[in-house]
Write a protein that holds these residues in place. Structure first.
Motif: not given
Length: 321
Positions: A95-97, A104-106, A40-41, A114-115
């Motif tokens: 916090a961003v993660e 989104l990962r879930k 991920l960027i 993601f981008l």
């Protein structure tokens, strides 16, 4: 093109480039670690750096530290600013993660989502920060550049020929290299570092072996954010200024440094950052200062065209299929 100015001051320009590049390299670590683990960027990483610069300003303001401060105050202010900036930047990165990327990962969202989310987080952080500063603090805060009175006075430590080496340049370069070496040793030697490399190499196999992927991701964002916080302190010492969107160009250059060295490669981030800093200063000398920001885009395009894997081209783990 002014070749004479470049050749005559080659040593000075190279030292200036290394100083700039050291800051780019530290910020690039956040991009390269997140990409190495998540592919991920994280474009919001530039705003993590921005928060670090304002935290440094806050610490200096509270302590009343400036260029007239005594040695004790200089050491205290620098140490507290380092800790506070690293902690604040790491907290924002985490916090961003947790808020943006984990949901989104879930849902197994595609990479494009993601981008887009990363770009959105970046814009949201910039605008919120600019608005809050303007409303609650007023001028000169808000959207105008703000000076940061660094307590460290610039003095010449050594002169070699026409090259003047200052304490600030030594502090920035050595500080960045020390942090890079410490992070590299942590990732390659520690138990937690082995977990990071395992998830980067094969997350499914790492999970079967008992590696908690969620904790590894949190650790990566914390470490990357902390490095950006350290870079923020070094940047304020070198340039004495911040702004609500200061992370934009720094982020572009750090991302370019990560790609140049081999995104996902910690040592590549250092090499890419130093090289980009030198090329940027050389270009500014050959043409004019307006080429400093353009150079990063040119280098990024050339690297993506001719060597997209970067100079070292190796990720935190072995490349995935």
């Amino acid at each position: 093109m002014d070749f004479n100015s470049l050749i005559d001051g080659l040593g000075t320009h190279t030292l200036d480039g290394l100083t700039r590049g050291s800051i780019y390299a530290l910020v690039a670590l956040g991009y390269t670690m997140v990409y190495g683990v998540l592919r991920l960027i994280n474009f919001a990483h530039s705003e993590v750096f921005m928060v670090g610069t304002w935290t440094v300003l806050g610490v200096y303001t509270v302590l009343g530290a400036d260029s007239d401060s005594g040695m004790g105050m200089v050491i205290l202010a620098s140490l507290l600013a380092l800790i506070a900036a690293a902690a604040a930047a790491a907290g924002v990165a985490l916090a961003v993660e947790r808020i943006a990327y984990k949901p989104l990962r879930k849902k197994n969202a595609p990479p494009l989502i993601f981008l887009i989310t990363a770009i959105g987080c970046s814009l949201v952080l910039v605008e919120i920060f600019g608005h809050v500063l303007r409303v609650f603090f007023g001028p000169p805060f808000g959207r105008a550049p703000v000076g940061i009175p660094s307590p460290i006075q610039t003095t010449t430590l050594l002169t070699i020929g026409d090259v003047r080496i200052t304490n600030v340049q030594v502090f920035v370069i050595v500080g960045a290299i020390v942090m890079m070496v410490a992070l590299d040793m942590f990732v390659n030697k520690s138990r937690l570092g082995r977990g990071v490399r395992a998830v980067a190499q094969d997350p499914d196999t790492a999970a079967l072996m008992g590696v908690n992927q969620d904790r590894v991701i949190m650790l990566v964002f914390l470490l990357g954010g902390a490095m950006a916080g350290v870079a923020a302190l070094l940047h304020t010492i070198q340039f004495d200024i911040t702004k609500f969107d200061i992370g934009f160009f720094i982020g572009i250059k750090a991302f370019t440094a990560a790609v140049l060295g081999g995104i996902g490669n910690l040592r590549g981030a250092l090499v890419g950052g130093l090289l980009l800093g030198i090329v940027e200063v050389y270009a500014s000398t050959l043409f004019n200062s307006s080429w400093a920001d353009v150079t990063a885009f040119i280098v990024l395009v050339l690297v993506l065209m001719f060597r997209p894997t970067g100079l070292l081209g190796e990720s935190l783990g072995k490349a995935r299929a």
